[in-house]
Design an enzyme around this catalytic site. Structure first.
Site, PDB file in Angstrom:
ATOM      1  N   GLY A 194       0.809  -1.203   0.000  1.00 47.19           N
ATOM      2  CA  GLY A 194       0.000   0.000   0.000  1.00 47.19           C
ATOM      3  C   GLY A 194       0.845   1.257   0.000  1.00 47.19           C
ATOM      4  N   ASP A 195       0.197   2.384  -0.260  1.00 46.91           N
ATOM      5  CA  ASP A 195       0.936   3.634  -0.366  1.00 46.91           C
ATOM      6  C   ASP A 195       1.621   4.007   0.945  1.00 46.91           C
ATOM      7  OD1 ASP A 195      -1.505   4.082   0.853  1.00 46.91           O
ATOM      8  OD2 ASP A 195      -2.089   5.735  -0.455  1.00 46.91           O
TER       9      ASP A 195
END
Length: 459
Positions: A194-195
């Site tokens: 994920g970011d």
């Protein structure tokens, strides 16, 4: 390593989500996008557009899953987290209840970067970091939670991919894609994540003692931990990192979405917005914004909307309104930072990434509200850098360096930009503590009103 990045935007119901594609100089691929969900049928086809993490239409089914698990405390015992609208589990149950024909086709559940890994390799694969944001995982034991999975559907366990360590590769490039792009079929596709998990790597947040903050469309503050950090109140997400540890994280849904709307309203460019904010005093003459434009996740107020307290002849002008927007979203993040401190994760310095971190005026506001120094990074796209570093780590271990650690790569690449460092102004710090109390009280006072107002809007 040198990275080539391509960016695209996905949109659903007016909400946008950014997706990045990174190609490393050695041909290794890394993909990243935030928390959404892609359902796939038996043939591997996408069933419908993904419901993005900021979609709060799943609020009602969150309550159903929580009830099946035995209540909020039981949900935290089973998964480490509350069941919140942004997570994957309620999105799957929403599909089951609202689009049963689509649900009948469901045979694989992937997060967006997992789908891209599947496209590149043909393998169904998910790593611990992003999987911990599904509300289907027991984050303490780093495995799927049987109870949470069963609360959604008895067949769901068969549709989830196996969980893997984040340093493992998703696979190698499919032969037909290798031929199409002119690469070797031996090109490695790293796990990704994920970011925020990649942002942690890109800011050097891979060992205890470092805290990072991302000021983007939404806002996050997170810290690496070598053991699970579970909030008994469920306000701080008990995520895993994409480096083999854990990443307690607070998330607010409204940051640059708010400041950008204010900028657009007044017809400012970014320089003019900064000038307007700088021209108003700290505290915006007492004007306080509750910035729940898209509802809110921390605190959990999915029915929330924006509220301004303190409008009068002095504050109803561009400068105070612009400053109240920056201050309001930063105090919203500080709500969670204080909760992290209560859980033992205390900031001495905060490393910044994201678009908001580029503003000198805003960085000073951050320091004054957080009460600790803040500093930007030499590479301000921390998540992109993190993706490259994770890929390098993956390849090193795959090539026989089994003792390679992610810190070996961050130490030589990640650097602070000392020219951006801001320290708290004691006078402003005291002023913001008072305003923080007002924002906290305002948030609590109007939550019942939000629900009634949402009913009225639907009518």
């Amino acid at each position: 390593p040198r990275v080539i990045a391509e960016k695209s935007t996905l949109t659903e119901h007016g909400r946008s989500s950014v997706e990045y594609r990174f190609r490393h100089q050695d041909g290794t691929y890394r993909w990243m996008q935030d928390e959404a969900r892609l359902g796939r049928d038996a043939a591997g086809g996408v069933i419908r557009p993904a419901k993005l993490w900021g979609d709060t239409s799943t609020t009602a089914v969150c309550a159903l899953i929580t009830k099946k698990l035995g209540g909020p405390k039981a949900a935290i015992r089973q998964t480490g987290n509350l069941i919140l609208p942004g997570f994957t589990a309620p999105k799957i149950l929403w599909l089951k209840r609202h689009e049963p024909d689509n649900f009948k086709r469901l045979r694989h559940v992937l997060l967006p970067h997992d789908y891209l890994n599947f496209h590149l390799t043909g393998n169904y694969f998910m790593e611990h970091g992003d999987a911990s944001g599904t509300a289907l995982m027991d984050v303490r034991r780093r495995r799927w939670s049987n109870a949470a999975v069963a609360a959604v559907d008895r067949n769901l366990a068969d549709w989830l991919p196996p969980l893997s360590e984040s340093h493992e590769a998703a696979g190698t490039l499919r032969a037909e894609l290798a031929q199409q792009y002119g690469f070797s079929p031996d090109v490695v596709v790293s796990a990704g994540g994920g970011d925020n998990m990649m942002g942690a790597i890109g800011t050097g947040n891979v060992s205890p003692g470092v805290i990072s903050a991302s000021f983007g469309t939404s806002g996050t503050i997170y810290a690496y931990s070598s053991k699970p950090v579970v909030d008994p109140q469920g306000e701080i997400a008990a995520f895993c990192s994409s480096t083999g540890g854990w990443l307690p994280l607070l998330c607010t849904m409204n940051v640059t979405t708010v400041t950008e709307q204010v900028r657009a309203l007044f017809g400012y460019d970014h320089a003019a917005l900064e000038a307007a904010v700088a021209g108003a005093p700290a505290g915006a003459h007492g004007l306080v914004l509750l910035p729940y434009f898209a509802g809110e996740r921390t605190p959990n107020v999915p029915d929330g909307s924006g509220v301004l307290l303190g409008l009068n002849n002095t504050t109803f002008h561009r400068g105070p309104l612009a400053r109240a927007a920056m201050e309001g979203v930063t105090m919203g993040m500080n709500y969670g930072l204080r909760r992290l401190a209560q859980l033992g994760v205390k900031a001495k310095e905060i490393r910044l990434t994201g678009g908001g971190a580029k503003s000198a005026v805003w960085r000073q506001i951050m320091a004054d509200i957080f009460g600790v120094p803040v500093v930007g990074m030499e590479e301000d796209e921390g998540a992109a850098l993190g993706g490259a570093l994770q890929a390098a780590w993956c390849v090193a271990r795959r090539e026989g360096r089994r003792g390679a650690k992610i810190g070996d790569f961050t130490a030589s690449v990640v650097a602070l930009n000392e020219a951006t460092r801001c320290v708290p102004n004691k006078t402003n710090l005291a002023r913001y503590r008072e305003l923080q109390g007002l924002q906290d009280d305002l948030s609590t006072a109007v939550r019942g009103v939000f629900a009634r107002h949402r009913v009225r809007l639907h009518q």
